[in-house]
Enzyme design. Structure first.
Site, PDB file in Angstrom:
ATOM      1  N   GLN A  17     -10.341 -63.060 -10.011  1.00 52.54           N
ATOM      2  CA  GLN A  17     -10.384 -64.373  -9.344  1.00 52.54           C
ATOM      3  C   GLN A  17     -11.693 -64.714  -8.631  1.00 52.54           C
ATOM      4  O   GLN A  17     -12.209 -65.826  -8.772  1.00 52.54           O
ATOM      5  CB  GLN A  17      -9.230 -64.480  -8.331  1.00 52.54           C
ATOM      6  CG  GLN A  17      -9.149 -65.840  -7.675  1.00 52.54           C
ATOM      7  CD  GLN A  17      -8.066 -66.002  -6.629  1.00 52.54           C
ATOM      8  OE1 GLN A  17      -8.087 -66.945  -5.864  1.00 52.54           O
ATOM      9  NE2 GLN A  17      -7.107 -65.111  -6.581  1.00 52.54           N
ATOM     10  N   GLU A 139      -7.873 -59.354  -3.065  1.00 51.64           N
ATOM     11  CA  GLU A 139      -7.676 -60.403  -2.066  1.00 51.64           C
ATOM     12  C   GLU A 139      -7.146 -59.917  -0.709  1.00 51.64           C
ATOM     13  O   GLU A 139      -7.773 -60.099   0.330  1.00 51.64           O
ATOM     14  CB  GLU A 139      -6.701 -61.446  -2.649  1.00 51.64           C
ATOM     15  CG  GLU A 139      -6.188 -62.485  -1.678  1.00 51.64           C
ATOM     16  CD  GLU A 139      -7.256 -63.465  -1.235  1.00 51.64           C
ATOM     17  OE1 GLU A 139      -7.992 -63.955  -2.103  1.00 51.64           O
ATOM     18  OE2 GLU A 139      -7.361 -63.748  -0.028  1.00 51.64           O
ATOM     19  N   ASP A 168     -10.729 -64.039  -2.224  1.00 49.72           N
ATOM     20  CA  ASP A 168     -11.243 -64.221  -3.585  1.00 49.72           C
ATOM     21  C   ASP A 168     -11.946 -65.575  -3.742  1.00 49.72           C
ATOM     22  O   ASP A 168     -13.151 -65.652  -3.944  1.00 49.72           O
ATOM     23  CB  ASP A 168     -10.086 -64.145  -4.591  1.00 49.72           C
ATOM     24  CG  ASP A 168      -9.698 -62.706  -4.882  1.00 49.72           C
ATOM     25  OD1 ASP A 168     -10.534 -61.817  -4.670  1.00 49.72           O
ATOM     26  OD2 ASP A 168      -8.571 -62.478  -5.328  1.00 49.72           O
ATOM     27  N   GLY A 247      -8.392 -74.765  17.647  1.00 49.29           N
ATOM     28  CA  GLY A 247      -9.430 -75.477  18.395  1.00 49.29           C
ATOM     29  C   GLY A 247      -8.997 -75.801  19.813  1.00 49.29           C
ATOM     30  O   GLY A 247      -8.035 -75.228  20.341  1.00 49.29           O
ATOM     31  N   GLY A 248      -9.685 -76.730  20.428  1.00 52.74           N
ATOM     32  CA  GLY A 248      -9.423 -77.062  21.826  1.00 52.74           C
ATOM     33  C   GLY A 248      -8.310 -78.081  22.018  1.00 52.74           C
ATOM     34  O   GLY A 248      -8.012 -78.462  23.156  1.00 52.74           O
TER      35      GLY A 248
END
Ligand code: COA
Length: 415
Positions: A17, A139, A168, A247-248
């Site tokens: 892959q 993977e 991959d 995130g924030g």
């Protein structure tokens, strides 16, 4: 219309892959990708996870569009000569063999440079130089070694790997960028170079925010947007954050109407600060917009569980698509949890070429993911994957071999 990589020839020695995703992208951008496979066998994925007997698997077809396939036994002395001719003709050799395999074939970096000093040699390996450099890697090994598994899942459960093939396909993307960058530098220097994308590095690059959090944790001992705050405990390493936003702006996955029977009746809901008052209005908690316990992002952090429980009481009265429609009107960031079935049937993705129906001579019609990167001057036309050795004669003729020579090489088992 011309294509961005018209004239670039890729000697594609990739399999499974990671490497094939890289060369498929280059092919979609217009490069001539010549995939070298072993006669009689080919890329192992041709026969893995087959859904139709004796037909190239979807695993193979979906990773090898727009390529040509030639069969060469690169351990046969005459096969090696054919490979040498290809090295002299191509711009980039891409490979993702186990460490050392190319050297064992006799094609060291030095030998390749002798044959073609402009050649770029691009490799995917599991690990970069260090204690694990000789290891074979797939993977999920990369997801585990790159920090994804330890940071994915819920606090009270084991590490979890993602369905996204970041080890991959993610590393294939990194390698493709390295290759076009090296091609660009070659226009200045005239020289080839080695390009290495290690899967551990690629996964870690995609887990960059978790290394950010590791350092925040070490400095402050806590991370207020994680579900462990305020009542749980933090250890020495970044914990699994469940569905908390990376995130924030705090977010979580919430149930929608039908969740009892539909495993994907959920929505991702982000309590983005600028639209807090609108969120309060939509869910009928107008007082939270001015209540000092809820009015600011910092005040909300200790109450995130309660806040999401209250929002969920609202989302459970709507389907994920109804909720999406209402929330979008107020610019509240959210996203339905889409099943693969829903994605496969989504008309807008067909329209943009992100999901494409392809016809194959032995398989018939199937769906694939098209090029996710859209260039306005280099549109992608997805063409079916090649049959094993379909282009051997064509490529050999381009290399200057006569029909008699081709037939002799075939008899000798070199191609
Ligand atoms: N003619 C003759 N021999 C060929 C050939 C050809 N056309 N193409 C491949 N081979 C040989 C190789 O030279 C190698 O021989 P060697 O072991 O004697 O040196 C052999 O086939 C097997 O190659 P290998 O890469 O070791 O395959 P594998 O099936 O044992 O391992 C991986 C598969 C993916 C684990 C391994 O290739 C790997 O770790 N790759 C790097 C990381 C990676 O890309 N992993 C993700 C894959 S999605």
């Amino acid at each position: 219309m011309s294509k961005a990589l018209d004239g670039v020839r890729i000697l594609d020695f990739t399999h499974v892959q990671s490497g094939p995703t890289c060369t498929q992208l280059l092919a979609w951008f217009g490069a001539d990708v010549i995939k070298v496979e072993r006669a009689g066998a080919g890329d192992i994925t041709r026969e893995q996870l087959r859904d139709i007997t004796d037909v190239d698997s979807l695993y193979f077809t979906m990773l090898n569009h727009n390529k040509r396939s030639v069969t060469i036994d690169t351990k046969n002395p005459e096969g090696k000569l054919v490979l040498e001719a290809l090295i002299q003709k191509c711009d980039v050799l891409v490979e993702n063999f186990a460490p050392g395999a190319l050297d064992r074939m006799g094609f060291t970096w030095e030998r390749i440079q002798e044959l073609n000093p402009r050649m770029i040699v691009a490799s995917v390996k599991g690990f970069g130089p260090g204690p694990y450099e000789d290891c074979k890697v797939y993977e999920n090994v990369a997801q585990c070694a790159g920090g994804a598994a330890s940071t994915t899942g819920f606090d009270d459960g084991p590490p979890v790997v993602s369905g996204a093939q970041i080890g991959d396909s993610g590393t294939g993307l990194h390698l493709a960028l390295g290759i076009v960058t090296a091609l660009y530098q070659r226009t200045q220097t005239g020289r080839g170079q080695k390009v290495l994308a290690a899967m551990q590095d690629g996964v870690l690059n995609l887990c960059r925010v978790k290394l950010r959090d590791q350092q925040r944790l070490e400095r402050t001992g806590t991370m207020k947007e994680y579900p462990q705050y305020p009542n749980g405990t933090f250890g020495e390493a970044v914990p699994r954050a469940g569905n908390a936003s990376g995130g924030g702006q705090p977010g979580w996955i919430l149930k929608c109407k039908g969740w009892e029977t539909d495993p994907n009746a959920y929505i991702y809901f982000i309590t983005q600060a600028p639209v807090w008052a609108k969120i309060c209005n939509v869910i009928g908690k107008e007082d939270w917009a001015t209540d000092p316990n809820y009015a600011t992002p910092a005040a909300r952090l200790p109450h995130l569980k309660d806040i999401f429980a209250e929002i969920e009481r609202w989302t459970m009265t709507k389907t994920k698509f109804e909720a999406m429609q209402i929330l979008n009107k107020y610019d509240i960031p959210c996203g339905p949890i889409l099943s693969m079935k829903e994605i496969a049937e989504e008309p807008s993705l067909r329209k943009t070429g992100t999901i494409v129906e392809v016809d194959h001579p032995t398989r018939g019609k199937y769906l694939t993911v098209g090029n996710p990167i859209k260039l306005s001057d280099s549109p992608t036309e997805v063409k079916r994957s090649p049959l094993l050795g379909e282009h051997t004669d064509e490529v050999m003729t381009e290399l200057g071999y006569s029909p008699e020579q081709i037939s002799a090489l075939r008899t000798a088992g070199a191609i």
